[in-house]
Design a protein around this motif. Sequence first.
Motif, short mmCIF file in Angstrom:
data_model
loop_
_atom_site.label_atom_id
_atom_site.label_comp_id
_atom_site.label_asym_id
_atom_site.label_seq_id
_atom_site.Cartn_x
_atom_site.Cartn_y
_atom_site.Cartn_z
N UNK A 72 0.83 -1.21 0.00
CA UNK A 72 0.00 0.00 0.00
C UNK A 72 0.86 1.26 0.00
N UNK A 73 1.90 1.29 0.82
CA UNK A 73 2.77 2.46 0.88
C UNK A 73 3.45 2.73 -0.46
N UNK A 74 3.74 1.67 -1.19
CA UNK A 74 4.42 1.84 -2.48
C UNK A 74 3.50 2.35 -3.57
N UNK A 75 2.21 2.00 -3.49
CA UNK A 75 1.30 2.36 -4.59
C UNK A 75 0.42 3.56 -4.29
N UNK A 76 0.32 3.99 -3.02
CA UNK A 76 -0.54 5.13 -2.68
C UNK A 76 -0.16 6.36 -3.51
N UNK A 77 -1.15 6.99 -4.08
CA UNK A 77 -0.90 8.19 -4.87
C UNK A 77 -0.63 7.93 -6.34
N UNK A 78 -0.53 6.65 -6.72
CA UNK A 78 -0.28 6.32 -8.12
C UNK A 78 -1.57 6.42 -8.93
N UNK A 79 -1.43 6.62 -10.24
CA UNK A 79 -2.61 6.57 -11.10
C UNK A 79 -3.10 5.12 -11.18
N UNK A 80 -4.32 4.93 -11.66
CA UNK A 80 -4.95 3.61 -11.64
C UNK A 80 -4.15 2.52 -12.29
N UNK A 81 -3.69 2.73 -13.52
CA UNK A 81 -2.97 1.67 -14.22
C UNK A 81 -1.58 1.48 -13.63
N UNK A 82 -0.93 2.56 -13.20
CA UNK A 82 0.37 2.42 -12.54
C UNK A 82 0.22 1.60 -11.26
N UNK A 83 -0.84 1.87 -10.51
CA UNK A 83 -1.12 1.11 -9.30
C UNK A 83 -1.29 -0.37 -9.64
N UNK A 84 -2.07 -0.64 -10.67
CA UNK A 84 -2.33 -2.02 -11.07
C UNK A 84 -1.04 -2.74 -11.46
N UNK A 85 -0.18 -2.07 -12.20
CA UNK A 85 1.10 -2.67 -12.61
C UNK A 85 1.94 -3.04 -11.41
N UNK A 86 1.99 -2.13 -10.43
CA UNK A 86 2.81 -2.39 -9.24
C UNK A 86 2.23 -3.52 -8.39
N UNK A 87 0.92 -3.52 -8.21
CA UNK A 87 0.29 -4.57 -7.40
C UNK A 87 0.51 -5.94 -8.03
N UNK A 88 0.28 -6.03 -9.33
CA UNK A 88 0.44 -7.30 -10.04
C UNK A 88 1.87 -7.81 -9.94
N UNK A 89 2.83 -6.87 -10.06
CA UNK A 89 4.24 -7.26 -10.00
C UNK A 89 4.67 -7.60 -8.58
N UNK A 90 4.35 -6.73 -7.63
CA UNK A 90 4.81 -6.92 -6.25
C UNK A 90 4.21 -8.16 -5.61
N UNK A 91 2.95 -8.44 -5.91
CA UNK A 91 2.26 -9.57 -5.27
C UNK A 91 2.17 -10.79 -6.17
N UNK A 92 2.76 -10.71 -7.35
CA UNK A 92 2.78 -11.83 -8.30
C UNK A 92 1.37 -12.37 -8.56
N UNK A 93 0.50 -11.46 -8.94
CA UNK A 93 -0.89 -11.81 -9.24
C UNK A 93 -0.98 -12.34 -10.67
N UNK A 94 -1.67 -13.47 -10.89
CA UNK A 94 -1.74 -14.07 -12.22
C UNK A 94 -2.76 -13.37 -13.14
N UNK A 95 -2.59 -12.05 -13.25
CA UNK A 95 -3.42 -11.23 -14.13
C UNK A 95 -2.53 -10.20 -14.80
N UNK A 96 -2.94 -9.71 -15.95
CA UNK A 96 -2.24 -8.57 -16.53
C UNK A 96 -2.67 -7.33 -15.75
N UNK A 97 -1.87 -6.26 -15.77
CA UNK A 97 -2.28 -5.02 -15.10
C UNK A 97 -3.64 -4.53 -15.59
#
Length: 238
Positions: free
Chosen positions: A48-73
């Motif tokens: 959360x601290x890393x993605x707070x304040x990011x735009x929607x797609x930037x947030x999605x990219x970081x979450x997917x990468x950081x948490x290794x989610x099996x989805x595209x951003x």
Amino acid sequence: MTTLKELRSASHVIFDLDGLILDTEKLYTIVANAILGQYGKSFNLETKLKVMGSTGLDMAKQVVELLEVPLSPEEYYEQVKKEYQTVMPEAQLLPGAAKLIEHLHSNNIPIAIATSSSQVTYDLKTQKHKELLSKFHHVVCGGSDAEVKNGKPAPDIFLVCASRFSEKPKPEDCLVLEDAPNGVEAALAAGMQTIMVPSVEVPKDIKDKAHVVVASLEQAPLELFGLPAIEKCRCKDS
């Protein structure tokens, strides 16, 4: 209140939105966990601290990468936006927000909002607060504004926001109110002063980057920046 740097007078004030004016950070966490839980993941504080304040797609990219989610951003963000339709219209104001906005407006201090949200998401979560938010000179929605090339922590959104005031103040004449680490970084990169009002537990080294840190907008020490002080309530409990 913690004062951490030498301060100077400001003429214009720029507000973040999420976690500062609106109590949405917990709603973002609810949305993220509703999606991530399907994949055995959770939206922890570090992420959360890393993605707070990011735009929607930037947030999605970081979450997917950081948490290794099996989805595209893009897939993750589409699910997020679907959840927003139900959750975000319920967003409430945070303590002190209305009083501070009305105080600055009544004292003819130019104020604006710089949010990483898209215009669509902004409209969704502010629909109950249109009268209050109409007091702002303008709103910049970094998630959909063509002039904002890079999201926070880049300075773009704050520089664009400053340029749209009628008087076009210099960056050093702007005071930014922020809750998120990325937002504080962006304001500093833009050459602006910051009051940080953390909406979640933030490490000391991040707080140390802000000019002033307070627990809520009710405590914002405007007078330290040459602005009219907020009147303190002297009412006794009934």
